[in-house]
Design a protein around this motif. Structure first.
Motif, PDB file in Angstrom:
ATOM      1  N   GLN A  53       4.869  16.938   1.636  1.00  0.00           N
ATOM      2  CA  GLN A  53       4.950  15.477   1.716  1.00  0.00           C
ATOM      3  C   GLN A  53       6.351  14.961   1.379  1.00  0.00           C
ATOM      4  OE1 GLN A  53       2.318  13.241   2.749  1.00  0.00           O
ATOM      5  NE2 GLN A  53       1.786  15.267   3.554  1.00  0.00           N
ATOM      6  N   ALA A  56       6.848  11.600   2.958  1.00  0.00           N
ATOM      7  CA  ALA A  56       5.723  10.663   2.906  1.00  0.00           C
ATOM      8  C   ALA A  56       6.217   9.243   2.638  1.00  0.00           C
ATOM      9  CB  ALA A  56       4.737  11.088   1.825  1.00  0.00           C
ATOM     10  N   GLY A  57       5.700   8.290   3.415  1.00  0.00           N
ATOM     11  CA  GLY A  57       6.099   6.896   3.262  1.00  0.00           C
ATOM     12  C   GLY A  57       7.349   6.519   4.023  1.00  0.00           C
ATOM     13  N   HIS A  58       7.977   7.471   4.684  1.00  0.00           N
ATOM     14  CA  HIS A  58       9.200   7.210   5.435  1.00  0.00           C
ATOM     15  C   HIS A  58       8.933   7.269   6.941  1.00  0.00           C
ATOM     16  CE1 HIS A  58      10.727   8.311   1.445  1.00  0.00           C
ATOM     17  NE2 HIS A  58      11.769   7.569   1.747  1.00  0.00           N
ATOM     18  N   THR A  59       9.834   6.636   7.683  1.00  0.00           N
ATOM     19  CA  THR A  59       9.686   6.555   9.137  1.00  0.00           C
ATOM     20  C   THR A  59      10.887   7.189   9.819  1.00  0.00           C
ATOM     21  OG1 THR A  59       8.397   4.524   8.971  1.00  0.00           O
ATOM     22  CG2 THR A  59       9.410   5.007  11.113  1.00  0.00           C
ATOM     23  N   GLU A  85       5.952   9.049   9.181  1.00  0.00           N
ATOM     24  CA  GLU A  85       5.549   8.366  10.399  1.00  0.00           C
ATOM     25  C   GLU A  85       6.652   8.578  11.432  1.00  0.00           C
ATOM     26  OE1 GLU A  85       5.065   4.348   9.081  1.00  0.00           O
ATOM     27  OE2 GLU A  85       2.927   4.642   8.677  1.00  0.00           O
TER      28      GLU A  85
END
Length: 329
Positions: A53, A56-59, A85
């Motif tokens: 992860q 995680a939380g990043h694009t 993402e």
């Protein structure tokens, strides 16, 4: 923007990678650290893919303004396997075809909170140019820049050689084919040189060999039979038709006869030599099908390593970004 400028813009104030634009200027230690992390992510085909992860939380936004299969899919898989993402943007779906500037496209993606921009484009200098204007939290990764640079390809090539051959200092490595138009050749040469390859050779027809000031220290050949004799690693390159004028395009049958990597020519290499190709292949033009599918070929291993290398680059770039944020707060 020059290669030197690209190398400068990719480091932050502490000397760590903020972007990855080129392998030029990276130290042996920096490249080795990326390869070590990539090796951590490598899994054999058939095994479950490595996942964590880290993103995680990043694009991650993939901006591919040139066709791509291996690089685009591997960047997408790498980002998803690290928990990010992913947004894919290609030329057909981009407002750039309507006249929007590249920077306006970038600013739009920033406003949507994209953190990492993965770019492929035919315009020289574009990744470094964009890197100068992005917001402080945004990172730019070069996924193929004109004929100049393809840093993650250079890293995956180096990882493949290291896995199978070990010490670079003992190796004779040949890069053969359309070198003039090849960003792969330039990034692979930078990686091999920095990692201390014992002997680097290049072979190309005279019209496809770059000028003498490029690739200093390389042994140059216009005879593939001489060039391939006694080598440990053979990287053969696709004819870059999309970057050639009509007068530069060689006849395929003649090219294969004069420069193709064939079963007969493999007999001149060392018995345990490996054969590489960045893809896509023109079978029976730069490489015979019997060689591409034969025991020397590590082409599919290169593809497997491509995902692991891109995971390593994404994780490293984001780790450095988080370290900068911690120092600033």
């Amino acid at each position: 923007m020059s290669i030197d400028a690209s190398a400068t813009v990719q480091k932050d104030a502490t000397g760590h990678l903020r972007h990855l634009i080129t392998l030029e200027g990276l130290s042996r230690e920096e490249i080795t650290a990326l390869l070590d992390l990539a090796q951590f992510y490598v899994r054999e085909p058939g095994d479950l893919a490595a996942r964590d992860q880290s993103l995680a939380g990043h694009t991650v936004a993939n901006l591919f303004f040139e066709p791509s299969t291996r690089t685009r899919v591997s960047f997408e898989l790498a980002a998803r396997r690290l928990g990010a993402e992913v947004v894919n943007l290609d030329m057909q779906s981009s407002s750039r075809v309507k006249g929007e500037t590249v920077l306006d496209t970038i600013y739009t993606l920033q406003a949507m909170q994209a953190d990492i921009l993965v770019m492929r484009d035919a315009e020289p200098g574009l990744p470094a140019y964009v890197a100068r204007f992005v917001a402080p939290h945004v990172c730019v990764l070069n996924a193929g820049e004109a004929h100049l640079s393809h840093p993650t390809q250079g890293l995956l090539d180096a990882l493949t050689v290291r896995q199978l051959k070990g010490d670079f200092g003992a190796l004779r490595i040949l890069i053969a084919g359309d070198i003039s138009h090849s960003r792969v050749a330039r990034s692979a040469w930078q990686a091999f040189k920095t990692l201390g390859a014992g002997e680097l050779r290049m072979a190309a027809p005279r019209e496809l060999m770059p000028p003498p000031e490029e690739f200093p220290g390389v042994l140059r050949f216009d005879d593939i039979d001489q060039a391939i004799t006694g080598v440990d690693v053979i990287m053969t390159l696709r004819i870059q038709r999309e970057r050639m004028s009509a007068t530069d395009i060689p006849d395929e049958a003649s090219y294969h006869h004069s420069f193709g990597i064939t079963m007969e020519r493999m007999g001149r290499a060392n018995p345990d030599a490996i054969v590489m190709h960045p893809g896509p292949m023109n079978r029976n033009v730069e490489i015979a099908s019997e060689v591409a599918d034969g025991p020397w070929s590590v082409i599919q291993r290169q593809v497997t390593n491509g995902v692991a290398v891109r995971m390593a680059v994404l994780a490293t770039i984001l780790r450095n970004a988080q370290a900068r944020h911690s120092l600033a707060s």
